[in-house]
Scaffold this motif. Sequence first.
Motif, PDB file in Angstrom:
ATOM      1  N   ALA A   1      25.517  15.323  31.540  1.00  0.00           N
ATOM      2  CA  ALA A   1      24.553  14.853  32.530  1.00  0.00           C
ATOM      3  C   ALA A   1      23.589  13.854  31.911  1.00  0.00           C
ATOM      4  N   GLY A   2      23.400  12.732  32.589  1.00  0.00           N
ATOM      5  CA  GLY A   2      22.429  11.739  32.164  1.00  0.00           C
ATOM      6  C   GLY A   2      22.790  10.955  30.918  1.00  0.00           C
ATOM      7  N   ALA A   3      24.037  11.031  30.459  1.00  0.00           N
ATOM      8  CA  ALA A   3      24.432  10.361  29.213  1.00  0.00           C
ATOM      9  C   ALA A   3      24.876   8.915  29.423  1.00  0.00           C
ATOM     10  N   GLY A   4      24.884   8.442  30.668  1.00  0.00           N
ATOM     11  CA  GLY A   4      25.272   7.059  30.940  1.00  0.00           C
ATOM     12  C   GLY A   4      26.748   6.780  30.668  1.00  0.00           C
ATOM     13  N   GLN A   5      27.584   7.761  30.850  1.00  0.00           N
ATOM     14  CA  GLN A   5      29.006   7.607  30.571  1.00  0.00           C
ATOM     15  C   GLN A   5      29.740   6.940  31.730  1.00  0.00           C
ATOM     16  N   THR A   6      30.933   6.452  31.447  1.00  0.00           N
ATOM     17  CA  THR A   6      31.807   5.862  32.457  1.00  0.00           C
ATOM     18  C   THR A   6      33.071   6.691  32.546  1.00  0.00           C
ATOM     19  N   VAL A   7      33.509   6.963  33.769  1.00  0.00           N
ATOM     20  CA  VAL A   7      34.728   7.728  34.009  1.00  0.00           C
ATOM     21  C   VAL A   7      35.746   6.810  34.678  1.00  0.00           C
ATOM     22  N   LEU A   8      36.917   6.706  34.080  1.00  0.00           N
ATOM     23  CA  LEU A   8      38.050   5.983  34.662  1.00  0.00           C
ATOM     24  C   LEU A   8      38.944   7.040  35.280  1.00  0.00           C
ATOM     25  N   LEU A   9      39.074   7.007  36.595  1.00  0.00           N
ATOM     26  CA  LEU A   9      39.755   8.073  37.313  1.00  0.00           C
ATOM     27  C   LEU A   9      41.061   7.587  37.912  1.00  0.00           C
ATOM     28  N   ASN A  10      42.162   8.091  37.370  1.00  0.00           N
ATOM     29  CA  ASN A  10      43.499   7.834  37.894  1.00  0.00           C
ATOM     30  C   ASN A  10      43.692   8.647  39.170  1.00  0.00           C
ATOM     31  N   ALA A  11      44.489   8.165  40.115  1.00  0.00           N
ATOM     32  CA  ALA A  11      44.756   8.892  41.360  1.00  0.00           C
ATOM     33  C   ALA A  11      43.451   9.345  42.010  1.00  0.00           C
ATOM     34  N   ALA A  12      42.533   8.437  42.114  1.00  0.00           N
ATOM     35  CA  ALA A  12      41.172   8.765  42.550  1.00  0.00           C
ATOM     36  C   ALA A  12      41.092   9.272  43.985  1.00  0.00           C
ATOM     37  N   SER A  13      42.077   8.983  44.817  1.00  0.00           N
ATOM     38  CA  SER A  13      42.017   9.434  46.207  1.00  0.00           C
ATOM     39  C   SER A  13      42.684  10.793  46.418  1.00  0.00           C
ATOM     40  N   SER A  14      43.110  11.449  45.347  1.00  0.00           N
ATOM     41  CA  SER A  14      43.701  12.782  45.458  1.00  0.00           C
ATOM     42  C   SER A  14      42.606  13.833  45.633  1.00  0.00           C
ATOM     43  N   SER A  15      42.999  15.077  45.906  1.00  0.00           N
ATOM     44  CA  SER A  15      41.996  16.139  46.076  1.00  0.00           C
ATOM     45  C   SER A  15      41.223  16.374  44.771  1.00  0.00           C
ATOM     46  N   VAL A  16      41.900  16.334  43.639  1.00  0.00           N
ATOM     47  CA  VAL A  16      41.209  16.491  42.361  1.00  0.00           C
ATOM     48  C   VAL A  16      40.353  15.261  42.086  1.00  0.00           C
ATOM     49  N   GLY A  17      40.834  14.093  42.472  1.00  0.00           N
ATOM     50  CA  GLY A  17      40.057  12.870  42.313  1.00  0.00           C
ATOM     51  C   GLY A  17      38.764  12.908  43.106  1.00  0.00           C
ATOM     52  N   THR A  18      38.846  13.393  44.331  1.00  0.00           N
ATOM     53  CA  THR A  18      37.650  13.506  45.174  1.00  0.00           C
ATOM     54  C   THR A  18      36.641  14.460  44.546  1.00  0.00           C
ATOM     55  N   ALA A  19      37.133  15.574  44.018  1.00  0.00           N
ATOM     56  CA  ALA A  19      36.244  16.521  43.337  1.00  0.00           C
ATOM     57  C   ALA A  19      35.657  15.880  42.080  1.00  0.00           C
ATOM     58  N   ALA A  20      36.481  15.156  41.340  1.00  0.00           N
ATOM     59  CA  ALA A  20      36.013  14.500  40.114  1.00  0.00           C
ATOM     60  C   ALA A  20      34.915  13.485  40.416  1.00  0.00           C
ATOM     61  N   PHE A  21      35.049  12.772  41.528  1.00  0.00           N
ATOM     62  CA  PHE A  21      34.006  11.836  41.943  1.00  0.00           C
ATOM     63  C   PHE A  21      32.676  12.552  42.072  1.00  0.00           C
ATOM     64  N   GLN A  22      32.687  13.682  42.755  1.00  0.00           N
ATOM     65  CA  GLN A  22      31.444  14.406  43.001  1.00  0.00           C
ATOM     66  C   GLN A  22      30.846  14.956  41.698  1.00  0.00           C
ATOM     67  N   ILE A  23      31.690  15.450  40.830  1.00  0.00           N
ATOM     68  CA  ILE A  23      31.218  15.981  39.548  1.00  0.00           C
ATOM     69  C   ILE A  23      30.663  14.859  38.675  1.00  0.00           C
ATOM     70  N   ALA A  24      31.383  13.748  38.605  1.00  0.00           N
ATOM     71  CA  ALA A  24      30.927  12.613  37.797  1.00  0.00           C
ATOM     72  C   ALA A  24      29.615  12.051  38.339  1.00  0.00           C
ATOM     73  N   ARG A  25      29.506  11.939  39.653  1.00  0.00           N
ATOM     74  CA  ARG A  25      28.269  11.449  40.276  1.00  0.00           C
ATOM     75  C   ARG A  25      27.111  12.383  39.941  1.00  0.00           C
ATOM     76  N   ALA A  26      27.355  13.689  40.014  1.00  0.00           N
ATOM     77  CA  ALA A  26      26.304  14.666  39.711  1.00  0.00           C
ATOM     78  C   ALA A  26      25.843  14.561  38.259  1.00  0.00           C
TER      79      ALA A  26
END
Length: 109
Positions: free
Chosen positions: A60-85
């Motif tokens: 959290a708050g580390a200014g990292q970047t996440v490159l997300l493969n298959a971003a529109s999948s169910s796991v991708g959608t969850a990953a978006f929310q976790i990364a945003r948080a």
Amino acid sequence: VAITPAFKQDAYGVLGEVINIPVSALEPIPDGVSYRDAAAFWMAFGTAYGLLVQCGGLKAGAGQTVLLNAASSSVGTAAFQIARAHGATMIALTRTEAKVAALKAAGAD
């Protein structure tokens, strides 16, 4: 209650009306959440959290970047929310142009 993936997948038989699993693998289902949604939540979010935070070192708050493969999948959608948080910059990959607008609307940078 919902079963969380808190044990090896082959440790307990969980296909049936009556099952026997440890209480530590159970979570109450919040009001307003369907059984279907409660069951699906743990698979997508557990997988995404494990990959991003536990294995990937997302902080959290580390200014990292996440490159997300298959971003529109169910796991991708969850990953978006976790990364945003966690305050991460999100780069989303998808196979089709048709999914780009939805990914941007979900917060892809």
